[in-house]
Design an enzyme around this catalytic site. Structure first.
Site, PDB file in Angstrom:
ATOM      1  N   HIS A 187      -8.572  -3.865 -44.299  1.00  0.00           N
ATOM      2  CA  HIS A 187     -10.024  -3.940 -44.135  1.00  0.00           C
ATOM      3  C   HIS A 187     -10.664  -2.555 -44.246  1.00  0.00           C
ATOM      4  O   HIS A 187     -10.134  -1.585 -43.720  1.00  0.00           O
ATOM      5  CB  HIS A 187     -10.403  -4.547 -42.779  1.00  0.00           C
ATOM      6  CG  HIS A 187      -9.798  -5.877 -42.536  1.00  0.00           C
ATOM      7  ND1 HIS A 187      -9.972  -6.947 -43.389  1.00  0.00           N
ATOM      8  CD2 HIS A 187      -9.009  -6.337 -41.534  1.00  0.00           C
ATOM      9  CE1 HIS A 187      -9.317  -7.989 -42.923  1.00  0.00           C
ATOM     10  NE2 HIS A 187      -8.713  -7.654 -41.805  1.00  0.00           N
TER      11      HIS A 187
ATOM     12  N   GLY B 175      -1.150  -1.776 -41.688  1.00  0.00           N
ATOM     13  CA  GLY B 175      -1.899  -1.924 -42.921  1.00  0.00           C
ATOM     14  C   GLY B 175      -2.963  -3.003 -42.855  1.00  0.00           C
ATOM     15  O   GLY B 175      -3.507  -3.424 -43.871  1.00  0.00           O
ATOM     16  N   LYS B 176      -3.269  -3.484 -41.639  1.00  0.00           N
ATOM     17  CA  LYS B 176      -4.339  -4.481 -41.501  1.00  0.00           C
ATOM     18  C   LYS B 176      -5.698  -3.826 -41.739  1.00  0.00           C
ATOM     19  O   LYS B 176      -6.673  -4.489 -42.051  1.00  0.00           O
ATOM     20  CB  LYS B 176      -4.302  -5.072 -40.099  1.00  0.00           C
ATOM     21  CG  LYS B 176      -3.013  -5.823 -39.766  1.00  0.00           C
ATOM     22  CD  LYS B 176      -2.887  -6.072 -38.263  1.00  0.00           C
ATOM     23  CE  LYS B 176      -1.611  -6.833 -37.914  1.00  0.00           C
ATOM     24  NZ  LYS B 176      -1.428  -6.978 -36.448  1.00  0.00           N
ATOM     25  N   LEU B 177      -5.725  -2.538 -41.549  1.00  0.00           N
ATOM     26  CA  LEU B 177      -6.956  -1.766 -41.626  1.00  0.00           C
ATOM     27  C   LEU B 177      -6.671  -0.591 -42.547  1.00  0.00           C
ATOM     28  O   LEU B 177      -5.610   0.015 -42.473  1.00  0.00           O
ATOM     29  CB  LEU B 177      -7.271  -1.242 -40.219  1.00  0.00           C
ATOM     30  CG  LEU B 177      -8.716  -0.986 -39.845  1.00  0.00           C
ATOM     31  CD1 LEU B 177      -9.504  -2.287 -39.877  1.00  0.00           C
ATOM     32  CD2 LEU B 177      -8.780  -0.380 -38.456  1.00  0.00           C
TER      33      LEU B 177
END
Lengths: 340, 340, 340, 340
Positions: free
Chosen positions: C248, C276-278
C-alpha cells in the site's frame, strides 16, 4: 508443558516465547543483574497493590534487600498499615450495587472491599501519631521511618512499613498529600496548628543525594504513577549537580498503561533515555501486565535463581532516624545537594 | 453525515450513537448541568496535556469560569509555565533514536520534544522566585497563586497559571514534589535552607473546607492520577467533618486507563459511589478517550451550547493572596476544618 | 479555543498538538492524499460500528467514492441490513441486568440493545434470499452484491449494502461464517442441501487480482480484525504473482488495540512494512481511538477539505453482477491470478 | 512469598488476592469444574499464540482432552504447521528497522521473526495438498482433519494440527479465508479451477449440531476474535433449533481487549448472557492478561490439580474423516440441523 512447573522453570521456558511472556522472563534476568552489579535498586509502587494483596511480597523484597529504596503512593502505604494493624481487605465483586455498599459503609476497590469505619479509625491513629512528633518539617522519608517504627512497636506485625523500618530501607512518598495518610496528618491540624508538616521538597534533595552518593542505580517500577517519575527525577536532579551520574544502569517496569497517550505512567523506557533518566546502554524491559499476575511469578522465580547473589550482596547501609539521613555512616549534607 | 459539521452539531448527533462517542456527547450535557446548577466545579488534569498542546483550552475554561478550582499534576503546570515564558514544545516522532536525542539534549514526551537547556533555565527561574517568598510554609494553592502572579507580571502571556491568577481560581498540586516545579523549588534550598517549604497537608485542609463551605460540587477529570483522587478526597474529608456533604452531584471523566487492574486512575465512577465520593444519584459519565481528541471537540461544543448558562453564572469569588483563602469575602479558619 | 469550531478547523488546529489528536489530524491529510493519487482505497471495518451508529457514515463514504472497496465483518453488514430493513438498535446501558434482558429477548452490545425476534426474522429473510440464488458457489463479493441489490429492491433505503450495490463498490466478507449472515445462510441448508455455498477462497483470488490490476492501493482500517488482515493479504498475495506490487502507498488505521500483545488487530503499520503489506516509503498513521468519536470528526472534516479532490476523482468502475467481476470493462480471469 | 513456588501453589495463593491475579486463579477452578461436569469444552484461539510460542501447550490440551473442540484463526494453524514442518519463529525485537527486515525477507510479528521464503514454501505445500483432495466442498472441520493427517504422515511431529488429528478433536476455522492457509488454498485454483472449495457455512451447521447433540457446553477463549464469536454462535444457532440448549454452563476468557469500545473481542461474559450464549447461572470469569503470561501458569497448575479429573473423564468420541462427522458412533444428519 510440564504439569506443576516451578516458577523458576516456568520463567526460564518463557524466555523462548514471545510478547509479554518473554518480557516477564527478561525482567527476571535484568533484576538478577541489578542484584549482582552493586546498584542502588529503587522500587516504585503505584496502583492498589497493597489492597490487592501483594504487600507481603513487597515486604519480602525489602526485608531480603532485593531493593534498597521504596517510592510508593500513599494509598499503598496506608492499606499496608491497615492490614498491619490487623484489619482486612475483603474479597468482593466488581459488579456490586455501589449505592448499597455506601449504605453499609463499605468502600470498594474494583473487586475488593474495606470497612469505612476501620479506615476512619486508621486516620485518627495516624493523626494521634503525628501529634507525638516534633513541631518541625519532616521529609516523608523521616516521617515514614518513624511511622514504621511506631507501627512495629504497636503491632509486631510484618508489612511494608514495618519491614522497611526493620531493614533500614528508606521510603519516599512524594504524593503523600493525595492519600489517606495525608488525610490522617491533616486531622492533626485542628489539635495543633503546626502539626503534620511534611517537607516534600526535602525529599527531592535527599533522593537526588542518594543517587549522587552512589551513582550506579537501577529502577524497578510497578504501575507507573508518581513513584515512576520520582525515581527518574532523582536521577535527573542528581545529574544536574554532578554530570557523572548518567542515568539508571538497569530498568524494568510492569505497567498496564501504554505510551501512545503521552502520560508518564505508560511512557516507554526508550523515551526515558532521551531525558537521561536511563543510561544509553542500560538493559531495560517493559512488561505490559497486571502486577497481581506478574509479580508473584516473577519474585518467586527470582527468589530461587538469585538466592546466592542476594546472599552475597553488600547493600548500602542507611541511617534514617533523624532529619538528616546517612549512607554507610556518612550523613548527607543538610538542605543541599552533595557535590562530588 | 454533514460535511464540516460544527462541534455542537457533531456532539448532538453523537447522542444517538453508541460507545465512547455517545459518552462524549453525554459529557457535554452533564457539564452543562454542572454550570446551571450552582456547583463548585473541580477540574483535575493529569497526563501530558500541557506539553500535548491543550493548555490554552484549560486557560479558556479557567478564564471563563467553566470551572472553579483546578487540581493538576506539577508537570502540566510546569509545561504551561515553559510556554508562557515563551519557550516551545516541538512536533517530534515517537520513533526517534533516543540516544541521539539525549546527545542533543532534547527531551521526548512520546511524539513531542523540548529542549533540556530551556527546562534547566525554568528550574532556576522557579528557584529564584522561591527565594523571593517568605520563609514559611506555603500551601500549593498560595504558592501557585503567587507563581501565576509573578509569571503574569513578567510575561503578560496567557496560560493556565496566569489565567488562574487573573480569574482568582485556586490551583492545588498535591504531588508538586514529583515534578520539575518541585525540582526548581529544591534548587532554592542550597541558597536558603528553609526556602521552598510547601505545606501539602495544608492543601488537604483547604480543599476540604472548600467543599464544606459550598457542598454542591462537581468533578471533571482528565486523565486520572493524583488530581482525580485529590478531588474525591476533598469530598470524603469534608464528609468526615460534616455529614451533610454527600459527594459530588455530577461527575465526568475522560480517561484512557481501565478499571479492571484496580488502580485509581482507571477506577469507575460507580466505584466512587461506594466511598461517598459521588452522590448516590449523581449524573456521571466516563469517556474512554485520549483528551487530545476528546477535549477540543467537547469544549468547542460546550462553549457554544452553554454560552448563556455561563454568562448567567455567579461563581464563587475567591481571595487567594495569603496563607488563608477566602470565599465570597469570608476567610477559611486557620489550620482547621470548618464546622458548619 | 474557538466556540463551535467546525470539523475542518478543529482538525487543522489539532495538527499542531500531540498524541492521538495530532494523529487524527494527520489521518485526514493522508486520506486526502489517497484521494488525489489514483489509488484503489480499501476500507476495513471491524467492531460493532453498524450497531454503534456509524453505518450511514460508511454508506456516505461508499456513495461518494471516498473508498473503492469495503472489507467488513459479517456483523457490521448484518446490523446494517437490520436497520435498512427498518429495524432499530436502541440506546441502552452497559450495566443492565443481563439475565433480565435475556428474559425479555433483548440482545446487548455494550450500551446498545436489539430485539432477538427481529434478528431471527432477519436470519429467515437471509435464508429465503439464499434460496433464490443458483446452486453454485458464490464469492462473498458476488453474494453481497446480490444481497444489496435485493435489499435495495425491497426497501429503497440507504445503508452500507444498498450504497455499495448502487455505487458498484465491491464488498468482501472473509469471515462471513462467523456472523448472523452466515447463520442465515446456514438456515437455507435444511431446505436445499446445496444452498448457501460461499466460496471464500475465491475472494482471495479476486481481492489479489484487484491489486494486480491496479497496484496503487491505500488502506483505511477501522478496528482491526479480519478486514485489516484481509486487505493486507490481498497485497501480499498479489506480490506473490507480480513482484511489481510493492504494498500500500498510504495507510491509516483507527484502532483501540495495541501492538505489544502480538495480535494482528493492534499491530503497527511499521510491522506491516516488514511483510511488504505497506510500501517502504508509504505515508501512514495509526490513531488509537474509538471510531465512534474519531470517525464522525474525521469524515466531516474530510468531506469539507477533500470536496474538490473527490469531485475530480476518476475511480475504478466495477462490474460485480456475476461470478467474474470486471474493472473498467475488463473482466478478471476465471479462478486464477492475473499475470501482468 | 515462597521462593520457587510451583504453579499449583502460586495460583492457589492468588485466589486470595485481587484483580486479574484473582481472576486467573478463578479461571483454573472453573476449568476444573468444566472437566468434572460432562461438558463439551470449546477452546477458542486468536492472537499470534502459535507464532508466540504457545502451540505445544495447546497441543497438550488437545492430546490430553482438556478440551473437546478447537476453534482457531487460520494464522494460528498456519504458524503451527510452519513449526511442525520443521521451520522456526525467531526471537526478534519490536524496534527493528522494518524496511531493513523487508529487504532481507524477514516478516515480523511484534518481537518475533519468520522467513518469508519458508512461508512461501508452506503456501505451496498447502496448495499441493489441496490438489490431492476431491473436487467437492470441504468444511474446515473435514479439511483440517485431513491436513493434520497428512502433516502427521509427513513429519511425525507434535503440534496442534497433528495432535487434533491423532486425538480426533475437531477444529473449526471460520475465517480460514483470512489467513495464509487460505492463501495456500487459493494457489491451488490456477491448477484446478474447482480446487480449494471450503464450505464455511457447513461449519455453522456442524458446530450447532455439536451443541444440539450434547447441550452441556463450556467455553475457554484465548484472545477474542472470530473463534470467540463462533463458539457462542454455535450455542445460539443450536438454541434456535432446540430451545432446551440454554447456553454455555461455564465460560472463561483470557483477553487483552476491553468491553467499552463495543467490539466482540473485548465483550464481557455478562453481555453474553443477554444473548443466551451463556447460561444465566453459568460460572464465568474474564482474565485481562496476555496469554503468553497467563496460559503457561494456568495450564501448568491445572495439569496438576485436575490430573485425576482428566484421567477419569469420558469425553465425546468423534469421527472426523469424511463429509459427515459422527459423535460416539452416531453420525450427524447431512446438511441440516439435528432435531431432538
Amino acid at each position: 508443558m510440564a504439569p506443576d512447573a516451578a516458577a523458576d522453570d516456568l520463567l526460564e521456558r518463557m524466555e523462548r516465547i514471545s510478547f509479554q511472556g518473554r518480557n516477564l522472563a527478561t525482567a527476571r534476568r535484568i533484576w538478577e543483574k541489578m542484584l549482582g552489579d552493586d546498584c542502588t535498586i529503587f522500587l516504585g509502587m503505584a496502583g492498589a497493590l497493597s489492597a490487592g494483596g501483594l504487600r507481603l511480597i513487597v515486604a519480602y523484597l525489602i526485608a531480603h534487600r532485593y531493593i534498597d529504596c521504596l517510592v510508593s503512593t500513599g494509598a499503598n502505604l496506608y492499606h499496608d498499615l491497615h492490614e498491619t494493624r490487623g484489619r482486612h481487605h475483603y474479597i468482593g465483586s466488581p459488579r456490586e450495587d455501589d449505592a448499597a455498599l455506601q449504605a453499609e459503609s463499605i468502600d470498594r476497590v474494583y473487586d475488593t472491599y474495606a470497612k469505612e469505619d476501620e479506615f476512619c479509625d486508621n486516620d485518627e491513629w495516624i493523626a494521634a501519631f503525628a501529634l507525638t512528633l516534633e513541631r518541625r518539617p519532616y521529609t516523608t522519608r523521616e516521617f515514614l521511618y518513624k511511622l514504621g517504627e511506631y507501627l512495629w512497636q504497636q503491632t509486631g506485625q510484618e508489612g511494608i512499613l514495618t519491614a522497611a523500618y526493620r531493614a533500614n530501607v528508606p521510603i519516599f512518598c512524594p504524593a503523600i498529600a493525595d492519600s489517606s495518610i495525608g488525610m490522617g496528618l491533616s486531622q492533626a491540624r485542628p489539635r495543633a496548628a503546626s502539626a503534620g508538616l511534611i517537607d516534600v521538597i526535602g525529599d527531592i534533595v535527599e533522593s537526588a543525594n542518594l543517587v549522587i552518593r552512589h551513582p550506579r542505580t537501577a529502577s524497578v517500577v510497578l504501575g507507573g504513577g508518581t513513584p515512576k517519575n520520582f525515581i527518574n527525577q532523582a536521577s535527573v536532579q542528581a545529574e544536574f549537580y554532578d554530570d557523572r551520574i548518567g542515568g539508571h544502569r538497569y530498568a524494568l517496569q510492569i505497567v498496564t498503561d501504554v505510551p501512545h497517550f503521552g502520560g508518564a505512567s505508560g511512557s516507554s523506557l526508550e523515551e526515558a533515555r532521551s531525558w537521561g533518566k536511563l543510561a544509553t546502554d542500560a538493559e531495560q524491559v517493559t512488561v505490559h501486565a497486571d502486577a497481581t499476575i506478574a509479580l508473584p511469578l516473577l519474585v518467586s522465580a527470582l527468589a530461587e535463581s538469585a538466592r546466592d547473589t542476594v546472599a552475597g550482596r553488600k547493600p548500602l547501609a542507611f541511617e534514617l532516624n533523624g532529619p538528616t539521613m546517612a549512607v554507610n555512616g556518612r550523613p548527607f549534607p543538610s538542605a543541599r545537594f552533595e557535590a562530588r
